[in-house]
Every structure is written in structure tokens, then in C-alpha cells.
Enzyme design. Structure first.
Site, PDB file in Angstrom:
ATOM      1  N   GLU A  84      67.906  56.494  64.995  1.00 43.33           N
ATOM      2  CA  GLU A  84      67.316  56.490  66.347  1.00 43.33           C
ATOM      3  C   GLU A  84      65.989  55.737  66.387  1.00 43.33           C
ATOM      4  O   GLU A  84      65.070  56.058  65.634  1.00 43.33           O
ATOM      5  CB  GLU A  84      67.117  57.943  66.812  1.00 43.33           C
ATOM      6  CG  GLU A  84      66.673  58.046  68.256  1.00 43.33           C
ATOM      7  CD  GLU A  84      66.586  59.496  68.747  1.00 43.33           C
ATOM      8  OE1 GLU A  84      67.394  60.340  68.308  1.00 43.33           O
ATOM      9  OE2 GLU A  84      65.704  59.773  69.562  1.00 43.33           O
ATOM     10  N   LYS A 262      65.579  69.887  68.966  1.00 48.10           N
ATOM     11  CA  LYS A 262      66.274  68.673  68.516  1.00 48.10           C
ATOM     12  C   LYS A 262      65.235  67.631  68.110  1.00 48.10           C
ATOM     13  O   LYS A 262      65.386  66.934  67.107  1.00 48.10           O
ATOM     14  CB  LYS A 262      67.177  68.154  69.639  1.00 48.10           C
ATOM     15  CG  LYS A 262      68.110  67.022  69.232  1.00 48.10           C
ATOM     16  CD  LYS A 262      67.509  65.649  69.337  1.00 48.10           C
ATOM     17  CE  LYS A 262      68.521  64.569  69.015  1.00 48.10           C
ATOM     18  NZ  LYS A 262      67.910  63.233  68.976  1.00 48.10           N
ATOM     19  N   ASP A 278      70.912  68.762  51.943  1.00 51.75           N
ATOM     20  CA  ASP A 278      72.030  69.131  52.813  1.00 51.75           C
ATOM     21  C   ASP A 278      71.541  69.296  54.256  1.00 51.75           C
ATOM     22  O   ASP A 278      70.947  70.321  54.615  1.00 51.75           O
ATOM     23  CB  ASP A 278      72.633  70.436  52.264  1.00 51.75           C
ATOM     24  CG  ASP A 278      73.850  70.903  53.038  1.00 51.75           C
ATOM     25  OD1 ASP A 278      74.042  70.453  54.180  1.00 51.75           O
ATOM     26  OD2 ASP A 278      74.598  71.725  52.492  1.00 51.75           O
ATOM     27  N   HIS A 376      61.397  53.958  73.673  1.00 49.84           N
ATOM     28  CA  HIS A 376      62.770  53.687  73.229  1.00 49.84           C
ATOM     29  C   HIS A 376      63.205  52.275  73.568  1.00 49.84           C
ATOM     30  O   HIS A 376      63.955  51.660  72.849  1.00 49.84           O
ATOM     31  CB  HIS A 376      63.732  54.635  73.956  1.00 49.84           C
ATOM     32  CG  HIS A 376      63.975  55.899  73.188  1.00 49.84           C
ATOM     33  ND1 HIS A 376      64.854  56.850  73.603  1.00 49.84           N
ATOM     34  CD2 HIS A 376      63.466  56.358  72.038  1.00 49.84           C
ATOM     35  CE1 HIS A 376      64.860  57.837  72.746  1.00 49.84           C
ATOM     36  NE2 HIS A 376      64.021  57.568  71.791  1.00 49.84           N
TER      37      HIS A 376
HETATM   38  C1  MEV Z   1      65.114  62.636  71.463  1.00 51.01           C
HETATM   39  O1  MEV Z   1      65.806  62.334  70.290  1.00 51.01           O
HETATM   40  C2  MEV Z   1      64.231  63.851  71.258  1.00 51.01           C
HETATM   41  C3  MEV Z   1      63.552  64.370  72.519  1.00 51.01           C
HETATM   42  O2  MEV Z   1      64.527  64.612  73.539  1.00 51.01           O
HETATM   43  C4  MEV Z   1      62.841  65.642  72.149  1.00 51.01           C
HETATM   44  C5  MEV Z   1      62.246  66.392  73.321  1.00 51.01           C
HETATM   45  O3  MEV Z   1      62.744  66.267  74.445  1.00 51.01           O
HETATM   46  O4  MEV Z   1      61.314  67.169  73.070  1.00 51.01           O
HETATM   47  C6  MEV Z   1      62.602  63.354  73.089  1.00 51.01           C
END
Ligand code: MEV
Length: 423
Positions: A84, A262, A278, A376
Site C-alpha cells: 500500500e 486496520k 506469522d 495516496h
Molecule cells: C488505510 O489503509 C488505513 C486508514 O483507513 C486507517 C484509518 O482510517 O484510521 C487510513
């Protein structure tokens, strides 16, 4: 593509070259595609073949370095493997904001893993509990006989915990064997020990044992890290307020908490993968820990310090090793550990926790200010240009134009390419 029959008996017995040939014929691969399978880079076909079954090639991902990390007064270059865009840059950026305030402070992490033994069909639960309590030392002795090396190094099985659970198939006793696995991730060690003690426990408790397996919810292996992120570097008071609001949002709403976590795992998993650990174990443990109180919650906490800076803290189980598994077998994992320069599994977990915190702050900062897409888009636009068939020497130019036009799409990249050609 013609229809295929996936029932291939003995595929695993074929030499790797024959597997490649067979698949290539079945799905009609081009010569270039076959070459890609054959050319697996720094890993030989034999090395790959020894890692998993049915191998036909290798798969390369970007390997980047997050900079600016100072953790417990030591500087680190953190290797990250991730596909990413923006993640590595974001972590480096957030780490920079902590340096003025001493960097990250990570707590000691004990390398204690849990192995679960599932005892069912018990004649007398109370008697079984009593027997387990009275014979704890014998259980530990049997477990430790199965790993004298770990024992000599100061690790090994050190305690037994018993939990009673009600299930739809009756009461069960779940025995937790706690094992100090030192510098290993530890799943292999504790699985072996659980299998070794099971027959003794079965006889002792007059029941039937089924599962004997590590728990990936490593609640005795908790990593904690804190840091102060500079208010001005974050973008001022308004951004700090935005981050605190984002945190409250995640606390109150599992839909947001999932994405919040995430973002944390973007960093932690990239380091986990880079060091040959792992990733699934770490991911499963983290999310289970996030919901341990019955409500899925963020793995980080935030508040303002007395000067208005952002004070962040992260806490999660991290079963990471620097010996065993892939860590010493995979040449890039070995290289990653060399770059990272950690001397123990504990130190690796301390770094991973700090990285997770930095990653989270970076995401929240962007979300609370300009939004996530801007960062991004720079890399994404280059990928779009590539997809549109833009030749390498024009990619940067086309990418810049499609960002400026706010039309980061393949069709627009094609249009721009055409215009440039016409000029
Ligand atoms: C993207 O990979 C991760 C985010 O969505 C985390 C977040 O929203 O805190 C930007």
C-alpha cells in the site's frame, strides 16, 4: 481461457519445473508469464519448495524502510513489506514528530505463550480440578522434558491455569499451559508441550482430550508503547482536537474502530511480514484483544498533555520471534532483522508496538486535516499511468497532470498520453 479440471492428483510430488509446465499448459500462460514463475529472484526454486506445498513460483512485494524511530532511547531503521502506498512515509513522518519529546517508550514484554488443552467428558469436574492443582509440578516437568534446550536457556513451561467453560456439548475444562518461549514466536514449542502432557492429564482427570494447540490470543505477551506527538508538527491545535474526536468516534463505534485498528496493523503487519513472522497470528490476536471487554475497541488511546501535545498509547498482544519459523530461513527476513538490529523477540515487539502507534497517528492526522486521499494519490496516479500504458519516461509527467486535473483515471491518463504524443 478453456475450462480447466482442478482435480490434479500428485501435484505436490512433481518437481517444481513440471508443476510450472502443467499449470502453464492448463491456463495457457505466455512465455513471459512462465519466465516470471521461473525467475523467483533471490530465492531458489528449492528454497521456495521447502516452505510450502505445490509451489510454482515466488511473489515479490516492496520492502521499504521507515525512518526517524527512536524507541527506548535507541534509533531504529524499520523494515516494512507492504503493497500500500503512503504507509511507510506516513509512519516515518509520525515518528519524526515524537523525537523532540524523547521518541517512544515501550514497556518490557514477556515472551509467555498459552497452549490450550481441551478436556471433555469429565466424570467429576471438581475432582479433576483438584488433581490438576495437586499435580501441576508433574505436568510442568513432563512439558519441560520435551524442550531441554529452552529450559537450559532459562525458558520453558512455568505455570498451569484451569478454566471451566460451559458449551452446548457440556462442561469442559480448558487447561492453559503457560510457556516462556524466549526469542521464539513459540507456537511450535507450546504445541509440542501440550501434546506431550495430554496423555498424563487425560489419565489424571478421567476425561477425554481433544484439542492441544497454541492460543493466538497471547494475553501474557502484551506490548505497550507511548509517545508524545508534537502539536505544531501535527498541524496545530485544531488537528490535535480532530485526532481526539477521531479517537472518541472509534471508542464509540465498532465500524470506525475496525478501520482505526486496520491502520495500526498496516504498520505492525508490514514489520511482521518483513521479519518472517506469522502475520495471521498477530492479526487474529490483535482483533481478539480489541474486543476482549465485549465491545470491539481501538487498540490505542489518546489525550492531550499539559502543553497541548498529543499523548498516544498502544497496547496489544504481540507474539513475534527472532528465531524459528521463517525468521532465519528466509534470506530477506534475515536481512530485515539485521537492518532492524534487535537483539531479542522482546525488542522486536517493542519496536512493532511503537510502529503501530506511529501508523495510527499518521492516519488520524491526515483524516483530521487534509484527508487521506491526497497522500495516496501521488503514488496511485503513477500506478494508473502505468496501467494506461504510459511509457516509463513519461509516467511522472502524466501522473502529475492527472492529479492536477483531479481525474486520476486510466481513461484520462490515456487521453493525456495521446496529447503528449500529438505534441
Ligand atoms: C488505510 O489503509 C488505513 C486508514 O483507513 C486507517 C484509518 O482510517 O484510521 C487510513
Amino acid at each position: 481461457m478453456k475450462e480447466i479440471n482442478s482435480h490434479i492428483s500428485g501435484f505436490y510430488k512433481l518437481p517444481i519445473a513440471e508443476r510450472q509446465q502443467l499449470i502453464s499448459k492448463m491456463v495457457e500462460l505466455t512465455a513471459k508469464e512462465v519466465e516470471m514463475l521461473r525467475n523467483s529472484g533471490y530465492l531458489t526454486a528449492l528454497q521456495l519448495d521447502m516452505m510450502i506445498e505445490n509451489v510454482i513460483g515466488g511473489y515479490i512485494l516492496p520492502f521499504g524502510i521507515a525512518c526517524n524511530f527512536k524507541i527506548n532511547q535507541k534509533d531504529y531503521l524499520i523494515p516494512m513489506v507492504i503493497e500500500e502506498p503512503s504507509v511507510v512515509a506516513a509512519a516515518s513522518n509520525a515518528a519524526r514528530m515524537t523525537r523532540k519529546h524523547g521518541g517512544f517508550q515501550s514497556d518490557p514484554v514477556k515472551s509467555i505463550m498459552i497452549s490450550q488443552i481441551q478436556l471433555t467428558n469429565i466424570e467429576n469436574i471438581e475432582e479433576a480440578r483438584k488433581q490438576l492443582e495437586q499435580n501441576k509440578e508433574e505436568i510442568l516437568k513432563i512439558a519441560n522434558e520435551h524442550d531441554p534446550i529452552l529450559n537450559n536457556l532459562g525458558g520453558g513451561a512455568l505455570d498451569v491455569e484451569v478454566r471451566e467453560i460451559d458449551t452446548r456439548r457440556g462442561k469442559m475444562l480448558i487447561i492453559h499451559l503457560l510457556v516462556d518461549v524466549l526469542d521464539a514466536m513459540g507456537a511450535n514449542v507450546v504445541n509440542t508441550m501440550a501434546e506431550a502432557v495430554a496423555p498424563y492429564i487425560e489419565e489424571l482427570c478421567r476425561g477425554k482430550i481433544y484439542l492441544r494447540i497454541v492460543s493466538n490470543l497471547a494475553t501474557h505477551r502484551i506490548a505497550r508503547s507511548t509517545a508524545i506527538f508534537d502539536k505544531e508538527m501535527l498541524g496545530g491545535e485544531e488537528v490535535v482536537e480532530g485526532i481526539l474526536n477521531a479517537y472518541e468516534f472509534a471508542l464509540a463505534d465498532p465500524y470506525r474502530a475496525t478501520t482505526h485498528n486496520k491502520g495500526i496493523m498496516n504498520g505492525i503487519i508490514a514489520l511482521t511480514l518483513a521479519t518472517g513472522n506469522d502475520t495471521r497470528a498477530i492479526e487474529a490476536g490483535a482483533h481478539a484483544y480489541a474486543s476482549l471487554n465485549g465491545h470491539y475497541s481501538p487498540l490505542t488511546r489518546f489525550e492531550k498533555d499539559e502543553n497541548g501535545n498529543l499523548k498516544g498509547e498502544i497496547e496489544l498482544p504481540l507474539a513475534l520471534g527472532i528465531i524459528g519459523g521463517m525468521t532465519k530461513v528466509h534470506p530477506m527476513a534475515r536481512l530485515a532483522l539485521k537492518i532492524l538490529n534487535v537483539k531479542s523477540a522482546e525488542e522486536l515487539s517493542q519496536v512493532a508496538a511503537a510502529l503501530g502507534l506511529a501508523q495510527n497517528v499518521a492516519a488520524l492526522r491526515a483524516l483530521a486535516s487534509e484527508g487521506i486521499q491526497k497522500g495516496h494519490m501521488a503514488l496511485h496516479s503513477r500506478n494508473i499511468a502505468k496501467l494506461a500504458g504510459v511509457p516509463d519516461h513519461l509516467i511522472e509527467k502524466v501522473a502529475r497532470i492527472i492529479v492536477k486535473d483531479k481525474k486520476i483515471r486510466v481513461d484520462h491518463a490515456k487521453e493525456i498520453l495521446q496529447q503528449l504524443k500529438n505534441e
